[in-house]
Design a protein around this motif. Structure first.
Motif, PDB file in Angstrom:
ATOM      1  N   GLY A 180     -42.937  28.302  -6.130  1.00 60.35           N
ATOM      2  CA  GLY A 180     -42.068  29.393  -5.705  1.00 60.35           C
ATOM      3  C   GLY A 180     -42.363  29.784  -4.273  1.00 60.35           C
ATOM      4  N   PRO A 181     -41.363  30.281  -3.555  1.00 60.15           N
ATOM      5  CA  PRO A 181     -41.551  30.641  -2.157  1.00 60.15           C
ATOM      6  C   PRO A 181     -42.488  31.837  -1.995  1.00 60.15           C
ATOM      7  CG  PRO A 181     -39.285  31.096  -2.874  1.00 60.15           C
ATOM      8  CD  PRO A 181     -40.005  30.514  -4.041  1.00 60.15           C
ATOM      9  N   SER A 182     -42.985  32.057  -0.792  1.00 61.24           N
ATOM     10  CA  SER A 182     -43.877  33.199  -0.605  1.00 61.24           C
ATOM     11  C   SER A 182     -43.052  34.480  -0.537  1.00 61.24           C
ATOM     12  CB  SER A 182     -44.738  33.017   0.644  1.00 61.24           C
ATOM     13  OG  SER A 182     -43.917  32.970   1.771  1.00 61.24           O
ATOM     14  N   GLY A 183     -43.696  35.567  -0.918  1.00 63.15           N
ATOM     15  CA  GLY A 183     -43.044  36.868  -0.856  1.00 63.15           C
ATOM     16  C   GLY A 183     -42.272  37.250  -2.103  1.00 63.15           C
ATOM     17  N   VAL A 184     -42.261  36.381  -3.114  1.00 69.75           N
ATOM     18  CA  VAL A 184     -41.493  36.699  -4.322  1.00 69.75           C
ATOM     19  C   VAL A 184     -42.315  37.504  -5.329  1.00 69.75           C
ATOM     20  CG1 VAL A 184     -39.975  34.700  -4.057  1.00 69.75           C
ATOM     21  CG2 VAL A 184     -42.036  34.498  -5.471  1.00 69.75           C
ATOM     22  N   LYS A 186     -45.672  36.355  -6.548  1.00 70.71           N
ATOM     23  CA  LYS A 186     -46.550  35.537  -7.399  1.00 70.71           C
ATOM     24  C   LYS A 186     -47.927  36.181  -7.555  1.00 70.71           C
ATOM     25  CE  LYS A 186     -46.129  31.769  -4.906  1.00 70.71           C
ATOM     26  NZ  LYS A 186     -45.205  32.352  -3.903  1.00 70.71           N
ATOM     27  N   SER A 187     -48.527  36.570  -6.433  1.00 67.28           N
ATOM     28  CA  SER A 187     -49.871  37.170  -6.518  1.00 67.28           C
ATOM     29  C   SER A 187     -49.829  38.481  -7.282  1.00 67.28           C
ATOM     30  CB  SER A 187     -50.454  37.435  -5.126  1.00 67.28           C
ATOM     31  OG  SER A 187     -50.111  36.421  -4.246  1.00 67.28           O
ATOM     32  N   SER A 188     -48.806  39.290  -7.012  1.00 68.30           N
ATOM     33  CA  SER A 188     -48.696  40.576  -7.714  1.00 68.30           C
ATOM     34  C   SER A 188     -48.602  40.359  -9.218  1.00 68.30           C
ATOM     35  CB  SER A 188     -47.469  41.348  -7.231  1.00 68.30           C
ATOM     36  OG  SER A 188     -47.449  41.432  -5.831  1.00 68.30           O
ATOM     37  N   LEU A 189     -47.812  39.401  -9.649  1.00 69.77           N
ATOM     38  CA  LEU A 189     -47.650  39.122 -11.079  1.00 69.77           C
ATOM     39  C   LEU A 189     -48.967  38.673 -11.700  1.00 69.77           C
ATOM     40  CD1 LEU A 189     -44.230  37.226 -11.150  1.00 69.77           C
ATOM     41  CD2 LEU A 189     -44.739  39.393 -12.314  1.00 69.77           C
ATOM     42  N   LEU A 190     -49.638  37.737 -11.020  1.00 68.19           N
ATOM     43  CA  LEU A 190     -50.892  37.218 -11.577  1.00 68.19           C
ATOM     44  C   LEU A 190     -51.947  38.319 -11.645  1.00 68.19           C
ATOM     45  CD1 LEU A 190     -50.963  33.690  -9.909  1.00 68.19           C
ATOM     46  CD2 LEU A 190     -50.389  34.254 -12.271  1.00 68.19           C
ATOM     47  N   LEU A 197     -56.775  37.808 -10.328  1.00 65.05           N
ATOM     48  CA  LEU A 197     -56.276  36.429 -10.433  1.00 65.05           C
ATOM     49  C   LEU A 197     -55.375  36.046  -9.255  1.00 65.05           C
ATOM     50  CD1 LEU A 197     -55.953  33.811 -12.126  1.00 65.05           C
ATOM     51  CD2 LEU A 197     -54.113  34.943 -13.370  1.00 65.05           C
ATOM     52  N   GLY A 198     -54.466  36.937  -8.923  1.00 64.42           N
ATOM     53  CA  GLY A 198     -53.547  36.650  -7.808  1.00 64.42           C
ATOM     54  C   GLY A 198     -54.289  36.482  -6.498  1.00 64.42           C
TER      55      GLY A 198
END
Ligand code: GDP
Ligand code: ZN
Length: 305
Positions: A180-184, A186-190, A197-198
């Protein structure tokens, strides 16, 4: 004494391996080492058998044997190298994350990821984050063609902790490659799934992206609930090159009911032939126009990146 484990990281001939007895470092046994020409002999995600080595540190354990892989993610090797390079083994699913808005989802890129997953026989899981921005209903409308095609879509808003339990259930006990692209988000979700984890995943991405050696490596990050998130920088470069044009229509699951009903069944490319059942289905709305447009672009090699 023998020990079985999973390769979390590989760098400079040192392999970090998670075992029942904790994480250990190991090196390749002589025979495996001689066979290790392409760097594909042992990769992140491999299940390996360890034996006691003669020294300490990475010499304390040696990798004696590599188990058969049930899947691989490979990328085209740079330059003239003849074979693709395996970057991670034994991935169960590809977690493809997009935002419903901010940034607006690049659906043609999503379609490419889906084809890569289909061609590699990896189960795709679509996560649509930031549903708080324009509302979940708008997000569901945007991704309806994917649900109709049979894909599982999880709607989340990391900021409001919406959809986190569903995401956690979907990744626990699995090896998930993250895309997935950056800024969507991903880190926040993890981070919502498991604190820290993120951060770990983005630290890996940055370290690899800034690495002077441009080898694309991957790492497995263990989940407390079982399983791993595989951060595979360079996933964008994975895959499409190995998909033959005459196979492409098989990788759009919603085409399946119509394949074989085109007038020129065996040769129809679904681009210009008369009596094409795929294009008829698009006209009738049974196949999403955007999805068909992605197919057409991939067939014609039109790049829209
Ligand atoms: P990554 O690059 O994909 O890892 O994305 P980040 O997790 O760094 O998030 C990018 C930005 O989007 C940050 O400013 C986050 O605070 C924001 N963000 C993440 N999730 C959400 C969400 O569910 N809703 C909204 N409105 N913003 C979010
Ligand atoms: Zn056709």
């Amino acid at each position: 004494m023998a020990l079985t484990g999973t390769v979390l990281r590989a760098q400079g001939g040192v392999y970090e391996i998670e075992t029942e007895e904790g994480t250990v470092e190991a090196s390749l046994r002589g025979r495996l080492k001689r066979e290790e020409r392409t760097g594909d002999k042992v990769v992140v995600g491999d299940r390996v058998e360890l034996g006691r080595g003669s020294g300490s540190g990475a010499e304390a354990w040696t990798i004696e044997k590599v188990h058969d892989r049930h899947s691989i993610l490979a990328r085209k090797a740079p330059g003239k190298a003849p074979r693709p390079k395996v970057i991670v083994a034994n991935v169960d699913q590809v977690l493809i994350v997009f935002a419903a808005a901010n940034p607006a989802p690049h659906l043609r890129m999503l379609d490419r990821f889906l084809v890569i997953a289909e061609a590699g026989e990896l189960r795709p899981l679509i996560v649509v984050n930031k549903t708080d921005v324009e509302g979940e209903e708008a997000a569901r409308a945007l991704f309806a063609p994917y649900e109709r095609a049979g894909y599982r879509v999880i709607y989340t808003a990391a900021k409001r902790r919406v959809g986190i339990d569903a995401l956690r259930d979907a990744i626990c006990g699995q090896v998930s490659a993250l895309a997935g692209p950056s800024g969507v988000g991903k880190s926040s979700l993890l981070n919502e799934v498991q604190p820290g984890l993120g951060l770990r995943v983005s630290a890996v991405s940055e370290a690899v992206n800034k690495g002077r050696h441009t080898t694309v490596t991957a790492q497995l990050i263990p989940l407390e609930c079982g399983g791993y998130v595989a951060d595979t920088p360079g996933l964008r470069e994975v895959g499409l090159w190995e998909v033959d044009n005459d196979q492409l229509h098989f990788y759009f699951p919603e085409f399946a009911p119509f394949l074989g009903t085109c007038r020129y069944t065996s040769s129809c490319t679904h681009i210009h032939e008369p009596g094409c059942a795929i294009r008829a289905a698009v006209d009738e709305g049974a196949i999403g126009f955007g999805r068909y447009d992605s197919y057409r672009r991939m067939m014609l090699g039109v790049d829209d990146e």
